[in-house]
Design a protein around this motif. Structure first.
Motif, PDB file in Angstrom:
ATOM      1  N   ASP A  32      16.909  64.330 139.561  1.00  0.00           N
ATOM      2  CA  ASP A  32      18.490  64.377 139.465  1.00  0.00           C
ATOM      3  C   ASP A  32      19.314  63.406 139.535  1.00  0.00           C
ATOM      4  O   ASP A  32      19.171  62.456 140.394  1.00  0.00           O
ATOM      5  N   ASN A  33      19.760  63.209 138.496  1.00  0.00           N
ATOM      6  CA  ASN A  33      20.891  61.888 138.482  1.00  0.00           C
ATOM      7  C   ASN A  33      22.249  61.914 138.689  1.00  0.00           C
ATOM      8  O   ASN A  33      23.174  61.346 137.955  1.00  0.00           O
ATOM      9  N   GLY A  34      22.578  62.652 139.704  1.00  0.00           N
ATOM     10  CA  GLY A  34      24.028  62.938 140.155  1.00  0.00           C
ATOM     11  C   GLY A  34      24.506  64.378 139.627  1.00  0.00           C
ATOM     12  O   GLY A  34      25.560  64.325 139.540  1.00  0.00           O
ATOM     13  N   SER A  35      23.621  65.236 139.422  1.00  0.00           N
ATOM     14  CA  SER A  35      23.985  66.596 138.867  1.00  0.00           C
ATOM     15  C   SER A  35      25.099  67.337 140.293  1.00  0.00           C
ATOM     16  O   SER A  35      25.145  67.076 141.453  1.00  0.00           O
ATOM     17  N   ARG A  52      15.799  62.336 143.654  1.00  0.00           N
ATOM     18  CA  ARG A  52      17.020  62.170 143.419  1.00  0.00           C
ATOM     19  C   ARG A  52      17.382  60.430 143.112  1.00  0.00           C
ATOM     20  O   ARG A  52      16.587  59.802 144.075  1.00  0.00           O
ATOM     21  N   GLU A  53      18.008  60.176 142.084  1.00  0.00           N
ATOM     22  CA  GLU A  53      18.142  58.702 141.609  1.00  0.00           C
ATOM     23  C   GLU A  53      19.868  58.553 141.715  1.00  0.00           C
ATOM     24  O   GLU A  53      20.373  59.215 140.889  1.00  0.00           O
ATOM     25  N   HIS A  63      12.551  55.881 135.249  1.00  0.00           N
ATOM     26  CA  HIS A  63      11.915  55.061 136.018  1.00  0.00           C
ATOM     27  C   HIS A  63      11.627  55.644 137.473  1.00  0.00           C
ATOM     28  O   HIS A  63      10.537  55.491 138.015  1.00  0.00           O
ATOM     29  N   ALA A  64      12.661  56.298 137.912  1.00  0.00           N
ATOM     30  CA  ALA A  64      12.479  56.947 139.218  1.00  0.00           C
ATOM     31  C   ALA A  64      11.555  57.847 139.320  1.00  0.00           C
ATOM     32  O   ALA A  64      10.441  58.176 140.025  1.00  0.00           O
TER      33      ALA A  64
END
Length: 225
Positions: A32-35, A52-53, A63-64
């Motif tokens: 999750d990239n800021g959802s 969570r990245e 990459h995370a």
């Protein structure tokens, strides 16, 4: 077990279909990239490992997920239902058999799945790969597979949309056998944030051109702040 990294930004609508179609033996890792739409909750409810990245960027999310993976073979694919997880064995098969080191899914698009501007941008970049790096690919396919440890050893630096291109460039430079197989490309669920808009496509192409230029001059891509 094979790990499947799914970069995710507001894909709550698409995730159930994607995760329900994950083949046996394939573990989904949703990054999750800021959802803001509850994507992380939906992913967890459907059995995915959620990472969570906070650093925004496609490469940062990829990459995370790579760092969170533990399987010998790792896949990457979009989480927007434009790709069918049931076709993952097509890209992992040559890697598992030892006949390829990196396999990309060459998209066979259904009607309305791939806007003309995005298709053109992809074709230009793929042609550049063939000419400059001698990589025999025709699509920078978002469904791909390789061995996790080997990919970590490439030390990819881009954290934006140049990450997929840098992966192929560095793999080729390291002597990897790079191949592609045909996979279905479907109309995505929900609103596109990148290839569905001209602005998004131009941003992705610009990031990839920067990676291509840095590679041509023997430089590493600078990770943006």
């Amino acid at each position: 077990m094979i790990d499947v990294v799914l970069p995710c930004l507001d894909e709550a609508e698409a995730l159930p279909w994607v995760l329900q179609r994950m083949p046996a033996g394939y573990r989904p890792i949703v990054v999750d990239n800021g959802s803001t739409d509850g994507s992380d909750r939906v992913a967890a409810e459907h059995g995915a490992l959620v990472v969570r990245e906070p650093l925004r960027g496609f490469g940062a999310a990829c990459h995370a997920g790579l760092l969170a993976a533990s399987a010998e073979i790792v896949c990457f694919m979009d989480a927007d239902a434009s790709l069918d997880p049931r076709q993952l064995p097509l890209v992992t098969g040559p890697v598992a058999a030892g006949t390829s080191d990196l396999v990309l899914g060459r998209r066979v698009a259904e009607a309305g799945a791939w806007p003309a501007h995005a298709r053109l941008g992809n074709a230009v970049l793929a042609r550049g790969l063939r000419r400059r790096a001698g990589v025999p690919v025709h699509d920078l396919g978002p469904m791909r597979a390789c061995r996790r440890t080997a990919l970590l050893d490439l030390e990819l630096a881009d954290r934006r949309f140049g990450y997929p291109l840098e992966m192929v460039l560095r793999a080729a430079a390291a002597g990897w056998r790079v191949g592609e197989v045909a996979v279905r490309y479907l109309p995505r669920a929900g609103r596109s944030k990148v290839t569905g808009t001209v602005r998004g496509t131009l941003r992705a192409v610009a990031d990839m051109r920067a990676v291509m230029a840095a590679h041509a001059h023997g430089q590493r891509t600078t990770i943006p702040a």
